[in-house]
Design a protein around this motif. Structure first.
Motif, short mmCIF file in Angstrom:
data_model
loop_
_atom_site.label_atom_id
_atom_site.label_comp_id
_atom_site.label_asym_id
_atom_site.label_seq_id
_atom_site.Cartn_x
_atom_site.Cartn_y
_atom_site.Cartn_z
N PRO A 7 34.58 2.67 12.60
CA PRO A 7 34.78 1.22 12.74
C PRO A 7 35.09 0.78 14.17
CG PRO A 7 36.06 2.09 10.90
CD PRO A 7 35.46 3.25 11.60
N GLU A 8 35.86 1.58 14.91
CA GLU A 8 36.21 1.20 16.28
C GLU A 8 34.97 1.22 17.19
OE1 GLU A 8 36.98 5.60 15.70
OE2 GLU A 8 37.48 3.78 14.58
N LEU A 9 34.04 2.13 16.95
CA LEU A 9 32.80 2.18 17.71
C LEU A 9 31.90 1.01 17.32
CD1 LEU A 9 30.93 3.51 19.73
CD2 LEU A 9 30.20 5.11 17.94
N LEU A 10 31.87 0.70 16.06
CA LEU A 10 31.08 -0.43 15.57
C LEU A 10 31.56 -1.74 16.22
CD1 LEU A 10 28.82 -1.18 13.56
CD2 LEU A 10 30.60 -1.50 11.83
N ARG A 11 32.88 -1.92 16.32
CA ARG A 11 33.45 -3.13 16.93
C ARG A 11 33.03 -3.28 18.40
NH1 ARG A 11 37.80 -1.93 13.68
NH2 ARG A 11 38.90 -0.76 15.29
N VAL A 12 32.91 -2.19 19.12
CA VAL A 12 32.52 -2.25 20.53
C VAL A 12 31.01 -2.40 20.67
CG1 VAL A 12 32.41 -0.92 22.68
CG2 VAL A 12 34.51 -0.93 21.35
N ASP A 26 22.42 3.29 13.94
CA ASP A 26 23.42 4.33 13.73
C ASP A 26 24.22 4.51 15.01
OD1 ASP A 26 24.79 6.24 12.21
OD2 ASP A 26 23.50 7.86 12.88
N ALA A 27 25.41 5.04 14.88
CA ALA A 27 26.27 5.33 16.03
C ALA A 27 27.24 6.43 15.62
CB ALA A 27 27.03 4.09 16.47
N SER A 28 27.56 7.28 16.58
CA SER A 28 28.50 8.36 16.28
C SER A 28 29.24 8.79 17.53
CB SER A 28 27.76 9.57 15.68
OG SER A 28 26.86 10.11 16.63
N ILE A 29 30.37 9.41 17.31
CA ILE A 29 31.14 10.05 18.38
C ILE A 29 31.28 11.51 17.96
CG2 ILE A 29 33.32 10.17 19.62
CD1 ILE A 29 33.73 7.19 18.99
N ARG A 30 30.78 12.41 18.79
CA ARG A 30 30.86 13.84 18.49
C ARG A 30 31.70 14.51 19.56
NH1 ARG A 30 25.36 12.86 16.94
NH2 ARG A 30 25.15 13.17 14.71
N ARG A 31 32.74 15.15 19.12
CA ARG A 31 33.62 15.86 20.04
C ARG A 31 33.30 17.34 19.97
NH1 ARG A 31 37.21 11.98 21.52
NH2 ARG A 31 37.39 10.23 20.08
N GLY A 32 32.89 17.89 21.11
CA GLY A 32 32.51 19.30 21.15
C GLY A 32 33.34 20.03 22.19
N ALA A 33 32.88 21.21 22.52
CA ALA A 33 33.58 22.06 23.49
C ALA A 33 33.58 21.41 24.86
CB ALA A 33 32.92 23.43 23.54
N GLY A 34 34.67 20.76 25.22
CA GLY A 34 34.84 20.21 26.55
C GLY A 34 34.21 18.86 26.82
N ARG A 35 33.34 18.38 25.96
CA ARG A 35 32.67 17.11 26.24
C ARG A 35 32.54 16.28 24.97
NH1 ARG A 35 31.63 14.67 31.15
NH2 ARG A 35 29.83 13.34 30.96
N VAL A 36 32.60 14.98 25.13
CA VAL A 36 32.43 14.06 24.01
C VAL A 36 31.08 13.38 24.18
CG1 VAL A 36 33.33 11.99 22.88
CG2 VAL A 36 34.91 13.68 23.83
N GLN A 37 30.33 13.27 23.08
CA GLN A 37 29.04 12.60 23.12
C GLN A 37 29.08 11.40 22.19
OE1 GLN A 37 25.65 14.94 21.96
NE2 GLN A 37 24.25 13.57 23.03
N VAL A 38 28.74 10.23 22.75
CA VAL A 38 28.63 9.00 21.98
C VAL A 38 27.14 8.69 21.89
CG1 VAL A 38 29.24 6.56 21.85
CG2 VAL A 38 30.85 8.19 22.86
#
Length: 163
Positions: A7-12, A26-38
């Motif tokens: 929801p917070e990503l949708l609002r932005v 679609d939208a997603s936030i993926r947290r991986g080894a050392g880096r975040v991908q939006v």
């Protein structure tokens, strides 16, 4: 209705995307080894997937500023903005309605009739429920139970010459 967008990503993201005359698929936030991908997937209101590179770049700049201002990610991240492509992901109820008659792959959150993966023709989407015709029979799958879905463009018939 959207499939699992934070929801917070949708609002932005959604107001920026709409301001550019596009739709957020679609939208997603993926947290991986050392880096975040939006990741954001955009489409035109007609659902044809013809989003221009310049449009993706403009949305990316504005959403990036919004993510930074909201401190949504909390550190460094990579922002990827793209169109659905030929074999498109189905993230909203409207996406299912647009691909009636096409071949789809659907994965459910939990097993239905002993399985989670369904491949077949999307013959209907009504009242929040996808109806698929597969080689093993017809299935009714509620949108709320779908974790992933993808539609494929029809292939050319074998008798037709390719250009």
């Amino acid at each position: 209705m959207y499939r699992d967008i934070p929801p917070e990503l949708l609002r932005v993201a959604e107001p920026v995307v709409k301001a550019h005359g596009l739709e957020l698929v679609d939208a997603s936030i993926r947290r991986g080894a050392g880096r975040v991908q939006v990741q954001l997937v955009l489409d035109t209101p007609g659902g044809d997937g013809r989003v221009l590179v310049d449009q993706c770049a403009a949305v990316s700049r504005e959403v990036g500023h919004g993510l930074d201002a909201a401190d949504l990610v909390g550190g460094s991240y990579t922002l990827e903005v793209s169109s659905p492509g030929v074999d498109r992901m189905l993230g909203r109820e409207a996406d299912f309605e647009r691909v009636l008659g096409r071949r789809v792959n659907v994965e459910t959150r939990e097993p239905m009739q002993g399985r989670r993966h369904f491949k077949g023709e999307l013959v209907a989407f009504e009242r929040g429920e996808a109806r698929l015709r597969t080689e093993t029979g017809d299935f009714r799958i509620p949108f709320a139970k779908i974790s992933r879905a993808q539609a494929f463009l029809p292939h050319e018939s074998k008798g037709r010459a390719k250009r």
